[in-house]
Motif scaffolding. Structure first.
Motif, short mmCIF file in Angstrom:
data_model
loop_
_atom_site.label_atom_id
_atom_site.label_comp_id
_atom_site.label_asym_id
_atom_site.label_seq_id
_atom_site.Cartn_x
_atom_site.Cartn_y
_atom_site.Cartn_z
N LYS A 41 -10.72 -22.24 5.09
CA LYS A 41 -10.56 -21.29 6.20
C LYS A 41 -9.37 -20.35 5.98
CE LYS A 41 -10.07 -24.21 9.66
NZ LYS A 41 -9.97 -25.46 8.87
N SER A 42 -8.21 -20.91 5.70
CA SER A 42 -7.01 -20.09 5.54
C SER A 42 -7.11 -19.20 4.32
CB SER A 42 -5.76 -20.97 5.43
OG SER A 42 -5.48 -21.61 6.66
N SER A 43 -7.64 -19.74 3.23
CA SER A 43 -7.78 -18.95 2.01
C SER A 43 -8.70 -17.76 2.23
CB SER A 43 -8.31 -19.82 0.87
OG SER A 43 -7.37 -20.82 0.52
N LEU A 44 -9.79 -17.99 2.95
CA LEU A 44 -10.73 -16.91 3.22
C LEU A 44 -10.08 -15.82 4.05
CD1 LEU A 44 -13.64 -15.83 3.02
CD2 LEU A 44 -14.13 -17.04 5.16
N LEU A 45 -9.37 -16.22 5.11
CA LEU A 45 -8.75 -15.24 5.99
C LEU A 45 -7.68 -14.44 5.26
CD1 LEU A 45 -9.47 -14.85 9.01
CD2 LEU A 45 -7.31 -15.95 9.57
N LYS A 46 -6.86 -15.12 4.46
CA LYS A 46 -5.77 -14.45 3.75
C LYS A 46 -6.27 -13.55 2.63
CE LYS A 46 -2.29 -17.93 4.88
NZ LYS A 46 -1.43 -19.03 4.38
N THR A 47 -7.49 -13.78 2.18
CA THR A 47 -8.07 -12.91 1.16
C THR A 47 -8.38 -11.53 1.72
OG1 THR A 47 -9.05 -14.81 0.01
CG2 THR A 47 -9.99 -12.67 -0.48
N ILE A 48 -8.67 -11.45 3.02
CA ILE A 48 -9.10 -10.18 3.61
C ILE A 48 -8.01 -9.11 3.49
CG2 ILE A 48 -9.77 -9.06 5.79
CD1 ILE A 48 -11.20 -11.71 6.51
N ASN A 49 -6.74 -9.50 3.67
CA ASN A 49 -5.67 -8.50 3.49
C ASN A 49 -4.86 -8.77 2.22
OD1 ASN A 49 -4.14 -10.69 4.26
ND2 ASN A 49 -2.89 -9.55 5.73
N LEU A 50 -5.46 -9.57 1.34
CA LEU A 50 -4.92 -9.85 0.00
C LEU A 50 -3.58 -10.57 0.01
CD1 LEU A 50 -5.98 -6.84 -2.25
CD2 LEU A 50 -7.29 -8.82 -1.50
N LEU A 51 -3.29 -11.34 1.05
CA LEU A 51 -2.20 -12.30 0.95
C LEU A 51 -2.55 -13.33 -0.13
CD1 LEU A 51 -1.27 -12.93 4.70
CD2 LEU A 51 0.06 -11.68 3.00
N VAL A 52 -3.84 -13.57 -0.27
CA VAL A 52 -4.38 -14.34 -1.39
C VAL A 52 -5.37 -13.44 -2.11
CG1 VAL A 52 -5.84 -16.28 -2.06
CG2 VAL A 52 -4.09 -16.60 -0.31
N ARG A 53 -5.20 -13.28 -3.41
CA ARG A 53 -6.12 -12.42 -4.17
C ARG A 53 -7.29 -13.24 -4.69
NH1 ARG A 53 -5.36 -7.28 -5.58
NH2 ARG A 53 -3.41 -6.30 -4.94
N PRO A 54 -8.50 -12.71 -4.53
CA PRO A 54 -9.67 -13.45 -4.99
C PRO A 54 -9.76 -13.51 -6.51
CG PRO A 54 -10.32 -11.26 -4.26
CD PRO A 54 -8.85 -11.41 -3.92
N TYR A 55 -10.31 -14.58 -7.01
CA TYR A 55 -10.59 -14.70 -8.45
C TYR A 55 -11.67 -13.72 -8.84
CZ TYR A 55 -12.34 -16.79 -12.78
OH TYR A 55 -12.77 -17.00 -14.07
N LYS A 56 -12.66 -13.57 -7.96
CA LYS A 56 -13.69 -12.55 -8.16
C LYS A 56 -14.23 -12.12 -6.80
CE LYS A 56 -17.86 -15.38 -8.60
NZ LYS A 56 -19.09 -15.63 -9.40
N GLY A 57 -14.95 -10.99 -6.79
CA GLY A 57 -15.54 -10.48 -5.57
C GLY A 57 -14.79 -9.28 -5.01
N LYS A 58 -15.32 -8.71 -3.96
CA LYS A 58 -14.76 -7.52 -3.34
C LYS A 58 -14.53 -7.73 -1.85
CE LYS A 58 -17.02 -4.17 -6.43
NZ LYS A 58 -17.94 -3.00 -6.47
N VAL A 59 -13.46 -7.11 -1.35
CA VAL A 59 -13.20 -7.02 0.09
C VAL A 59 -13.26 -5.54 0.45
CG1 VAL A 59 -11.58 -7.44 1.97
CG2 VAL A 59 -11.71 -9.04 0.05
N LEU A 60 -14.20 -5.16 1.30
CA LEU A 60 -14.35 -3.76 1.68
C LEU A 60 -13.99 -3.57 3.15
CD1 LEU A 60 -17.07 -4.45 -0.38
CD2 LEU A 60 -16.97 -1.96 -0.37
N VAL A 61 -13.06 -2.67 3.40
CA VAL A 61 -12.68 -2.29 4.76
C VAL A 61 -13.03 -0.82 4.93
CG1 VAL A 61 -10.79 -2.08 6.40
CG2 VAL A 61 -10.80 -3.97 4.77
N ASP A 62 -13.94 -0.55 5.86
CA ASP A 62 -14.44 0.82 6.03
C ASP A 62 -14.91 1.40 4.71
OD1 ASP A 62 -13.97 0.74 8.75
OD2 ASP A 62 -11.98 1.62 8.59
N ASN A 63 -15.65 0.57 3.97
CA ASN A 63 -16.26 0.95 2.68
C ASN A 63 -15.26 1.20 1.55
OD1 ASN A 63 -19.00 0.89 3.62
ND2 ASN A 63 -18.64 2.86 4.63
N VAL A 64 -14.01 0.82 1.77
CA VAL A 64 -12.99 0.93 0.72
C VAL A 64 -12.75 -0.46 0.13
CG1 VAL A 64 -10.59 1.48 0.20
CG2 VAL A 64 -11.88 2.90 1.82
N ASP A 65 -12.89 -0.59 -1.18
CA ASP A 65 -12.64 -1.86 -1.87
C ASP A 65 -11.12 -2.05 -1.99
OD1 ASP A 65 -12.53 -4.09 -3.42
OD2 ASP A 65 -13.38 -3.16 -5.21
N VAL A 66 -10.58 -2.91 -1.13
CA VAL A 66 -9.12 -3.07 -1.11
C VAL A 66 -8.61 -3.85 -2.32
CG1 VAL A 66 -9.07 -2.96 1.41
CG2 VAL A 66 -9.16 -5.18 0.30
#
Length: 243
Positions: A41-66
């Motif tokens: 849960k915490s890892s997923l949430l912190k990935t959204i604003n990159l407090l934790v960086r994903p090993y792979k995959g994309k986070v898009l906010v308003d179609n911008v890959d952060v």
């Protein structure tokens, strides 16, 4: 508005915390994330604003890959994403108003951030945020003089001061009693309904999640095993999440 594509989080290159998660969250949704300790849960949430960086995959906010942004670009995006921590994340020796003003630092130059230079408009926004969480009278008290529930309300006010589109909250009521927890959740609900701010909140209390969240995501071993309405979360589904 917010989209996660194939998000995987590894720690030390081998501990799998989030396993290929795909999610889409629309503006104004109130989403509760539940699951056992260690479910991701915490890892997923912190990935959204990159407090934790994903090993792979994309986070898009308003179609911008952060995940592909520079530090300065990421700093700009983070202004629209507030984060409320379990441990309040306040400066105990500072006043309540000074803690709330921290929410404006993302809009300041490095010079003004270092020396804490704020405008009259900043103070007005901080005062408004404190009024919204019912703490105007505590404005000039030190943070370490407050109760746990009051500290969490200051943390919410600090986040509101950012003027975010999204608020991420990581177990914000886990250390509070039942009555105070409901008070804090009431403020999240008010923010969501009055300001159309998207809320994504990790909760250990399933009853709170079902009461306040319109959509619930259940995680187990880093995977999404439930994604649906609170009303459809039956006992057999909860067993699949927690057992």
């Amino acid at each position: 508005m917010l989209k996660l594509e194939n998000i995987t989080v590894l720690y030390d290159g081998k501990v799998l915390a989030v396993d290929n998660v795909n999610l889409e969250v629309k503006q104004g949704e109130f989403v509760g994330i539940i699951g056992s300790s260690g479910s991701g849960k915490s890892s997923l949430l912190k990935t959204i604003n990159l407090l934790v960086r994903p090993y792979k995959g994309k986070v898009l906010v308003d179609n911008v890959d952060v995940t592909g942004l520079s530090n300065s670009q990421l700093r700009s995006i983070r202004k629209s994403i507030g984060f409320v921590f379990q441990d309040y994340n306040l400066i105990d020796r500072s006043t309540v108003i000074d803690n709330v003003l921290v929410g404006r630092l993302g809009y300041k130059s490095s010079f003004k951030s270092i020396f804490g230079i704020f405008s009259d408009e900043d103070y007005e926004r901080a005062s408004t945020a404190l009024r919204q969480v019912g703490l105007s009278e505590k404005m000039f008290e030190r943070a370490d003089q407050l109760s746990g529930g009051q500290k969490q309300r200051v943390a919410i006010a600090k986040t509101l001061c950012q003027r975010p589109k999204i608020i991420l909250a990581d177990e914000p009521v886990s250390s509070l009693d039942v009555s105070t927890s409901q008070t804090i959740m009431d403020y999240f609900k008010k923010v969501n309904e009055k300001k159309n701010i998207t809320i994504m909140i990790n909760l250990h209390d399933v009853n709170l999640a079902k009461k306040y969240c319109r959509r619930i995501i259940g995680l187990k071993n880093g995977k999404v095993v439930y994604d649906g309405s609170a009303g459809d979360l039956r006992d057999e589904l909860l067993e699949a999440i927690y057992l």
